[in-house]
Motif scaffolding. Structure first.
Motif, PDB file in Angstrom:
ATOM      1  N   LYS A  75      39.329  45.364  56.024  1.00 42.74           N
ATOM      2  CA  LYS A  75      39.175  44.632  54.580  1.00 42.74           C
ATOM      3  C   LYS A  75      38.633  45.512  53.470  1.00 42.74           C
ATOM      4  O   LYS A  75      38.951  46.040  52.636  1.00 42.74           O
ATOM      5  CB  LYS A  75      38.474  43.377  54.469  1.00 42.74           C
ATOM      6  CG  LYS A  75      38.418  42.883  53.140  1.00 42.74           C
ATOM      7  CD  LYS A  75      37.606  41.225  53.362  1.00 42.74           C
ATOM      8  CE  LYS A  75      37.395  40.683  52.021  1.00 42.74           C
ATOM      9  NZ  LYS A  75      36.455  39.552  52.128  1.00 42.74           N
ATOM     10  N   SER A  79      40.141  47.421  50.364  1.00 43.27           N
ATOM     11  CA  SER A  79      39.576  47.178  48.929  1.00 43.27           C
ATOM     12  C   SER A  79      38.822  48.149  48.265  1.00 43.27           C
ATOM     13  O   SER A  79      38.851  48.416  47.020  1.00 43.27           O
ATOM     14  CB  SER A  79      38.755  46.155  49.223  1.00 43.27           C
ATOM     15  OG  SER A  79      37.675  46.016  50.027  1.00 43.27           O
ATOM     16  N   THR A  80      38.301  49.179  49.112  1.00 44.20           N
ATOM     17  CA  THR A  80      37.340  50.168  48.244  1.00 44.20           C
ATOM     18  C   THR A  80      37.580  51.607  48.919  1.00 44.20           C
ATOM     19  O   THR A  80      37.628  52.549  47.958  1.00 44.20           O
ATOM     20  CB  THR A  80      35.600  49.946  48.450  1.00 44.20           C
ATOM     21  OG1 THR A  80      35.547  50.005  50.226  1.00 44.20           O
ATOM     22  CG2 THR A  80      35.477  48.677  48.239  1.00 44.20           C
TER      23      THR A  80
END
Length: 194
Positions: A75, A79-80
């Motif tokens: 995740k 996301s980053t």
């Protein structure tokens, strides 16, 4: 490898009031100067953080309280980390991270392969030369300069301090890698004061 096309990733536990480190918490002061004790709280609030840096910028910082396992790590990558790599020219980049089990889990490797992310392989007992470690030191210093009382303020402070880290600081750290590698080689893989 071309360090200008590498995204360096790491995670860390950040303490609201850090525990003392007898090896690093040394203050040089003129003889006779009164030095105040550093605040210490055995049960200080803490958060886990994960972020990445490259020669062209940094990822958002990801804050979490739970234990980091492969599903959460994926995740974070989605996301980053992967979005942060988009600023690296030519779309050619490699990911540098340690051999932590969550980084080498089958599900993580599968995700990275699906997203065409090339990972720089490191030896099992290699020295940790990740320049992201230097960013954590800068972040810790900035956090301690800001007063925060609640967990909500602590989270805001971490994000604000991470945003305050400049591209110049990141580039200086990445540019210092050849010098650090020379010193590690001279020390035969041992500890260096850098």
């Amino acid at each position: 490898y071309d360090r200008k096309h590498v995204l360096f990733l790491d995670e860390k536990v950040v303490f609201q009031i850090p525990k003392p480190n007898s090896k690093n918490d040394i203050i040089w002061a003129p003889k006779g100067t009164q030095v105040l004790a550093r605040p210490y709280n055995r049960h200080s609030s803490k958060l886990n953080v994960c972020a990445g840096i490259s020669y062209y910028g940094k990822s958002d910082i990801f804050l979490f309280e739970e234990t980091l396992a492969s599903p959460l790590f994926i995740k974070i990558l989605e996301s980053t980390i992967i979005p942060a790599a988009q600023v690296i020219p030519d779309g050619h980049w490699e990911l540098y991270m340690d051999n932590d089990p969550k980084h080498t889990a089958k599900t993580t490797k599968f995700f990275l392969a699906q997203n065409n992310v090339q990972v720089i392989q490191t030896c099992a007992c290699s020295p940790d030369l990740n320049p992201q470690e230097n960013m954590w030191s800068i972040l810790d210093t900035k956090i301690q300069e800001a007063a925060q009382k609640s967990m909500k303020e602590f989270k805001k402070t971490i994000s604000k301090c991470w945003s305050a880290i400049t591209l110049k600081e990141i580039k200086n750290t990445i540019d210092s890698m050849p010098t650090r590698m020379e010193k590690v080689i001279a020390a035969r893989g041992g500890h260096i004061k850098y």
